[in-house]
Design an enzyme around this catalytic site. Sequence first.
Site, mmCIF file in Angstrom:
data_model
loop_
_atom_site.group_PDB
_atom_site.id
_atom_site.type_symbol
_atom_site.label_atom_id
_atom_site.label_comp_id
_atom_site.label_asym_id
_atom_site.label_seq_id
_atom_site.Cartn_x
_atom_site.Cartn_y
_atom_site.Cartn_z
ATOM 1 N N LYS A 76 0.988 -1.276 -0.010
ATOM 2 C CA LYS A 76 0.037 -0.173 -0.022
ATOM 3 C C LYS A 76 0.837 1.104 0.046
ATOM 4 O O LYS A 76 0.702 2.104 -0.583
ATOM 5 C CB LYS A 76 -0.863 -0.054 1.296
ATOM 6 N N ARG A 86 -9.663 2.451 9.096
ATOM 7 C CA ARG A 86 -9.294 0.871 9.196
ATOM 8 C C ARG A 86 -10.485 0.323 9.955
ATOM 9 O O ARG A 86 -10.428 -0.921 10.414
ATOM 10 C CB ARG A 86 -8.217 0.847 10.084
ATOM 11 N N ARG A 101 10.951 -9.517 4.771
ATOM 12 C CA ARG A 101 11.019 -7.927 5.138
ATOM 13 C C ARG A 101 11.657 -7.640 6.376
ATOM 14 O O ARG A 101 12.519 -6.827 6.897
ATOM 15 C CB ARG A 101 9.693 -7.096 4.912
ATOM 16 N N ARG A 120 12.321 -4.788 11.156
ATOM 17 C CA ARG A 120 11.192 -3.631 11.913
ATOM 18 C C ARG A 120 10.821 -4.420 13.102
ATOM 19 O O ARG A 120 10.408 -5.561 13.246
ATOM 20 C CB ARG A 120 10.019 -3.671 10.844
ATOM 21 N N ARG A 122 -1.552 -8.779 13.083
ATOM 22 C CA ARG A 122 -1.642 -7.867 12.083
ATOM 23 C C ARG A 122 -2.874 -8.104 11.167
ATOM 24 O O ARG A 122 -3.701 -7.556 10.947
ATOM 25 C CB ARG A 122 -0.674 -6.984 11.619
HETATM 26 P P1 AMP Z 1 0.750 0.933 8.516
HETATM 27 O O1 AMP Z 1 1.920 1.290 8.265
HETATM 28 O O2 AMP Z 1 -0.417 1.407 7.742
HETATM 29 O O3 AMP Z 1 0.681 -0.558 8.492
HETATM 30 O O4 AMP Z 1 0.671 1.239 9.915
HETATM 31 C C1 AMP Z 1 1.253 0.894 11.077
HETATM 32 C C2 AMP Z 1 0.637 0.679 12.375
HETATM 33 O O5 AMP Z 1 0.111 2.010 12.531
HETATM 34 C C3 AMP Z 1 -0.528 -0.192 12.350
HETATM 35 O O6 AMP Z 1 -0.284 -1.644 12.591
HETATM 36 C C4 AMP Z 1 -1.379 0.310 13.542
HETATM 37 O O7 AMP Z 1 -0.893 -0.052 14.876
HETATM 38 C C5 AMP Z 1 -1.260 1.964 13.335
HETATM 39 N N1 AMP Z 1 -2.158 2.588 12.414
HETATM 40 C C6 AMP Z 1 -1.931 3.044 11.311
HETATM 41 N N2 AMP Z 1 -3.026 3.637 10.793
HETATM 42 C C7 AMP Z 1 -4.027 3.312 11.812
HETATM 43 C C8 AMP Z 1 -5.544 3.411 11.899
HETATM 44 N N3 AMP Z 1 -6.149 4.252 10.799
HETATM 45 N N4 AMP Z 1 -6.284 2.902 12.980
HETATM 46 C C9 AMP Z 1 -5.227 2.475 13.914
HETATM 47 N N5 AMP Z 1 -4.199 2.257 14.092
HETATM 48 C C10 AMP Z 1 -3.457 2.487 12.944
#
Ligand code: AMP
Length: 191
Positions: free
Chosen positions: A13, A88, A127, A133, A144
């Site tokens: 994404k 989300r 990754r 990470r 996740r």
């Molecule tokens: P991402 O980089 O989009 O995978 O986001 C990394 C982490 O940030 C996720 O696993 C959540 O812990 C948090 N996060 C990102 N966007 C959201 C959201 N819209 N709602 C809640 N947690 C979020």
Amino acid sequence: MRLLIMGPPGAGKGTQATYVAEHFGVPAISTGDIFRRNAAEGTELGREAQRYMDAGEYVPDEVTNSMVRNRLAEADAERGFLLDGYPRTLAQVEELDGMIAATGHRLDAVAVLVAEIDELVQRLLQRAQTEGRADDTEEVIRRRQEVYAEQTAPLIEVYRQRDLLVEVDGVGEVHEVTQRLFLALDRVSES
Ligand code: AMP
């Protein structure tokens, strides 16, 4: 253009969001990036978000919603945006509806990267090895995906009902997926 990009963790994404946003001349707004930046800077928001991110859980809606509200109020988002990783949850969908309605605009499309969860878990494990990470242990990766399936996948149907969904095969080389997204979204922007 006011766009969302969705897809299970590891579907690419973030990378695609950057290309799509550039293509349409709008800012790519990634909630995950904003949380990570805050965590790196040691802000209060960052410290709070970090515990959830490390566990593979979602940051609470109130925290996430107010962060997005502030970000969308910035000048560069006035003429459009691409949200990556938001909304989300169903509560976030409602909140975003309100934010957009308040500006007198509407969403143009919701792009979804379609990919098999098992394949993504393998990709994420690789990754994790190369990038190290903190949120990428096998247990957290699986969590996740679970959280995505439970809380975020249902949003796809919500946007399908609204006729906003643009589903794109997320499997393949990065540039192939980008071309699919451009093709599908150009059709929306021309209609
Ligand atoms: P991402 O980089 O989009 O995978 O986001 C990394 C982490 O940030 C996720 O696993 C959540 O812990 C948090 N996060 C990102 N966007 C959201 C959201 N819209 N709602 C809640 N947690 C979020």
